[in-house]
Design a protein around this motif. Structure first.
Motif, PDB file in Angstrom:
ATOM      1  N   PRO A  66    -134.359  34.886  31.310  1.00  0.00           N
ATOM      2  CA  PRO A  66    -135.560  35.704  31.098  1.00  0.00           C
ATOM      3  C   PRO A  66    -136.207  35.473  29.740  1.00  0.00           C
ATOM      4  CG  PRO A  66    -133.626  37.047  30.741  1.00  0.00           C
ATOM      5  CD  PRO A  66    -133.121  35.688  31.193  1.00  0.00           C
ATOM      6  N   ILE A  67    -136.772  34.299  29.509  1.00  0.00           N
ATOM      7  CA  ILE A  67    -137.308  34.010  28.183  1.00  0.00           C
ATOM      8  C   ILE A  67    -138.541  34.864  27.883  1.00  0.00           C
ATOM      9  CG2 ILE A  67    -136.400  31.674  28.223  1.00  0.00           C
ATOM     10  CD1 ILE A  67    -139.227  30.639  28.584  1.00  0.00           C
ATOM     11  N   GLY A  68    -139.317  35.221  28.919  1.00  0.00           N
ATOM     12  CA  GLY A  68    -140.489  36.060  28.677  1.00  0.00           C
ATOM     13  C   GLY A  68    -140.114  37.416  28.118  1.00  0.00           C
ATOM     14  N   GLN A  69    -139.147  38.066  28.769  1.00  0.00           N
ATOM     15  CA  GLN A  69    -138.694  39.380  28.313  1.00  0.00           C
ATOM     16  C   GLN A  69    -138.090  39.296  26.915  1.00  0.00           C
ATOM     17  OE1 GLN A  69    -135.811  41.154  30.912  1.00  0.00           O
ATOM     18  NE2 GLN A  69    -135.564  42.992  29.665  1.00  0.00           N
ATOM     19  N   SER A  70    -137.331  38.251  26.661  1.00  0.00           N
ATOM     20  CA  SER A  70    -136.690  38.113  25.355  1.00  0.00           C
ATOM     21  C   SER A  70    -137.711  37.910  24.241  1.00  0.00           C
ATOM     22  CB  SER A  70    -135.710  36.927  25.387  1.00  0.00           C
ATOM     23  OG  SER A  70    -134.709  37.115  26.366  1.00  0.00           O
TER      24      SER A  70
END
Length: 387
Positions: free
Chosen positions: A168-172
């Motif tokens: 989940p790179i977007g959330q991170s």
């Protein structure tokens, strides 16, 4: 009957809605008077006066002199300040990361390309923070282009950046930077960029086929990028290369394994031993002028790409297909050959053109995405997702 007290939360929410309506009206008009704002927003004078005063203090609005003469007293004008809202457009292009900071006009004010670090999230956050620098309070949104499948802000099938399994790179990134983040496949952003500022800006329906290390497609229908149920729409590299194709899953599709820029480069070296060509399609066309073997292979490539266009056109009827990446290296004769092959087989007119923005297509699309997320326009979600 005694009135129930108004909730402070409701009052705050109401004020924010009114504030956003003023910002949206000013952003759209760019220069307008307070009377214009009142007409566009429907807000009473007292409310509008307080909001305008605050937005001037925040840097969203700039007071200008009187506008053009009209009947009656000249009106003092307000100008929307595009630098009040900045967005970051990030493109992951292993082994590089490219980032641009743009204002709400889409004007790029900072640009940098560097080597991609071992941790994608850490690299993106550090890169954006350093590039936006003292303008961090004005950062309103980030868009990240990835060479893989994005669903819910998680990225997979991107082995070139170490993301084969979903992460989940977007959330991170959103948690770290504190602004809306959208993540999408790089080819989807190329399609959005070409529609915003390139070869697709006059149409609402188009398909972009990008030929690089792999082969992917970006689809826009009715002006909206289409991603499919799992975010994997456009993974045309996984189509069978031929009826006998039987390739085990390895993160590389059978079609792209045979007809990608990498595959063409290897064949060009076999036809003309020497260094690996940086522009394999251009070199193949040049070789085909003097070599029968190269001419025959070029015909195979054009036939394969034409079959891919035909397959896609039969399903989604895009009307216009843009060839990007290595496919954009085709000369006029080769492009005309593909057009003839396509026109002979598709059930509806399909125009084949070259994409025109090149490497800038991803960043144009990312700027468009980030602005949409930042100002909550219809389109990409402001929370990190594309499903």
């Amino acid at each position: 009957m005694e009135r129930a007290p108004t909730s402070p939360v409701s009052r705050e929410r109401s004020r924010e809605i009114k504030r956003q309506s003023v910002i949206s009206a000013a952003r759209e008009a760019r220069v307008l008077s307070r009377v214009d704002l009142a007409e566009l927003t429907g807000l009473p004078a007292a409310t509008l006066t307080a909001l305008v005063r605050d937005l001037i203090a925040e840097g969203y609005l700039i007071e200008r002199g009187p506008g053009a003469n009209t009947t009656g007293r000249p009106r003092a004008m307000l100008e929307f300040n595009p630098r009040a809202e900045l967005v970051a457009a990030v493109s992951l292009e292993p082994p590089r990361i490219t980032c641009e900071i743009a204002d709400s006009n889409g004007t790029v004010i900072a640009h940098r390309t560097s080597r991609l670090g071992p941790d994608v999230v850490e690299t993106v956050c550090q890169f954006v923070a350093e590039l936006v620098a003292d303008n961090r309070p004005s950062l309103c949104g980030v868009a990240i282009a990835v060479p893989g499948v994005s669903s819910g802000g998680a990225v997979r099938l991107a082995p070139s950046v170490g993301l084969v399994e979903a992460r989940p790179i977007g959330q991170s990134v959103q948690q770290e930077l504190g602004v809306p983040v959208v993540v999408d496949n790089d080819v989807n952003l190329m399609a959005a960029g070409e529609r915003m500022a390139g070869a697709g800006k006059d149409v609402d329906d188009l398909l972009l086929l990008h030929v690089a290390d792999g082969i992917g497609a970006g689809l826009i229908l009715d002006g909206q990028v289409r991603r499919g149920a799992s975010g994997a729409a456009g993974e045309v590299g996984f189509l069978p290369a031929d009826p006998e194709a039987d390739r085990a899953y390895s993160g590389v599709g059978p079609f792209e394994a045979r007809w990608s820029a990498n595959a063409i480069a290897e064949r060009v070296v076999a036809l003309h031993p020497g260094r690996r060509p940086e522009a394999p399609v251009s070199e193949l066309i040049e070789l085909a002028a003097t070599s029968a073997a190269a001419r025959a292979y070029l015909d195979e490539v054009l036939d394969a790409w034409a079959r891919l266009v035909i397959s896609c056109a039969c399903v989604v009827d895009p009307g216009r297909v843009l060839l990007s990446g290595a496919a954009a290296q085709l000369d006029d004769a080769a492009l005309a050959r593909i057009q003839d092959l396509v026109s002979a087989k598709v059930p509806a007119p399909t125009e084949v053109r070259r994409a025109v923005l090149g490497d800038q297509a991803v960043l144009h699309g990312a700027i468009s995405y980030a602005l949409s997320a930042a100002v909550r326009l219809p389109g990409p979600s402001p929370t990190t997702t594309h499903r």
